[in-house]
Design an enzyme around this catalytic site. Sequence first.
Site, PDB file in Angstrom:
ATOM      1  N   ARG A 193       6.142   2.520  11.698  1.00  0.00           N
ATOM      2  CA  ARG A 193       5.105   3.491  12.024  1.00  0.00           C
ATOM      3  C   ARG A 193       5.234   4.162  13.376  1.00  0.00           C
ATOM      4  NH1 ARG A 193       0.110  -0.299  10.668  1.00  0.00           N
ATOM      5  NH2 ARG A 193       1.616  -1.832  11.421  1.00  0.00           N
ATOM      6  N   TYR A 231       0.239 -17.764   4.187  1.00  0.00           N
ATOM      7  CA  TYR A 231      -0.316 -16.627   3.446  1.00  0.00           C
ATOM      8  C   TYR A 231      -0.658 -17.005   2.010  1.00  0.00           C
ATOM      9  CZ  TYR A 231       0.714 -13.130   7.038  1.00  0.00           C
ATOM     10  OH  TYR A 231       0.714 -12.389   8.193  1.00  0.00           O
TER      11      TYR A 231
END
Length: 349
Positions: free
Chosen positions: A29, A152
């Site tokens: 990004r 996770y």
Amino acid sequence: MLKNDLLLRAARGEETERTPVWLMRQAGRILPEYRALRGRLSGFKELVETPELAAEVTIQPVDALDVDAAIIFSDILVVPEAMGLTYEMIEARGPMFPETIKSAQDVQRMRVADPEEHLGYVLEAIRVTKRALNGRVPLIGFAGAPWTILAYMVEGHGSKTFSKARRMLYTNPELAHELLDKITRTTIAYLRAQVEAGANLVQVFDSWAGILPPDHYHEFSARYIAAICDAMPAGVPVTVFAKGAWFAISDFSRFNCRTIGLDWNEDPRSVRAAIGNDKTLQGNLDPCALYGTREQVQKSTIEMLRRFGPHRHIANLGHGVYPDTNPDNVRVFVNTVKEFSTLAREGNL
């Protein structure tokens, strides 16, 4: 043959003309090219799972930032998905697992993934990238450390505490080890397949290492990372990066890895004094240092280089580059490493 093999030589402990440099999360990004491409797609997973697009994004920072390595554009959570636990990437929130691991039956349902069958899109992205790079720089493959993947899979999302995952280590350690074993076997096969597809070296990311107490880290993380290092093909450098696990550096120094990544809280001089000269160190500029002025970025980078010294160092950040970082400041970091380390090796400082 690689035109630029600085990173590989540094990882192997060989002399280099200057310190090689790349950044964790360099493909992403911070670059307008990435944002433009991502804006045309349905989401993050389409980008990861389309080999030609993942290859394009992998190469963008090589073109834009002139770094000394590419790292394949993917995500550590492709591994639990390959094992049978699907994730979603929610914009502005991060990864979410609609279902999580709660019981022995859940663990039994998880498969040891076959890389070609269940992760073939990553392997094809590596092959496409290698052809497109045409030997310009090495290509880094990667995977998450088993503990981070378990965190996770049990928690279902990012967390400040990962209390559900950590609770399992206390209340059902046998189940935790069963899951960690499956993750480890999947990861070994996956990383070996990445090397076969063209990755020149691999990195294991233990992003949530620092939330474990040392005794749990040794039992539920370090031993599995050691098994991964032992299983990699001969001659392929392995980097271990465990954020916050300062207490495990001495363990890593005995592993079959070439490079130890340091986060920004660790002093490379102390690490070097503790482990000796047999490992290359990677890191470790604070990512927030890149928010400064050009002069401040230069100063911070030079201070970092001096702490590491001119040998057995791969310059990087102490974690991934933040998405709102100015790419011009990243270029200052990269160029400062190249210019200063060259002068230092030539004795002109």
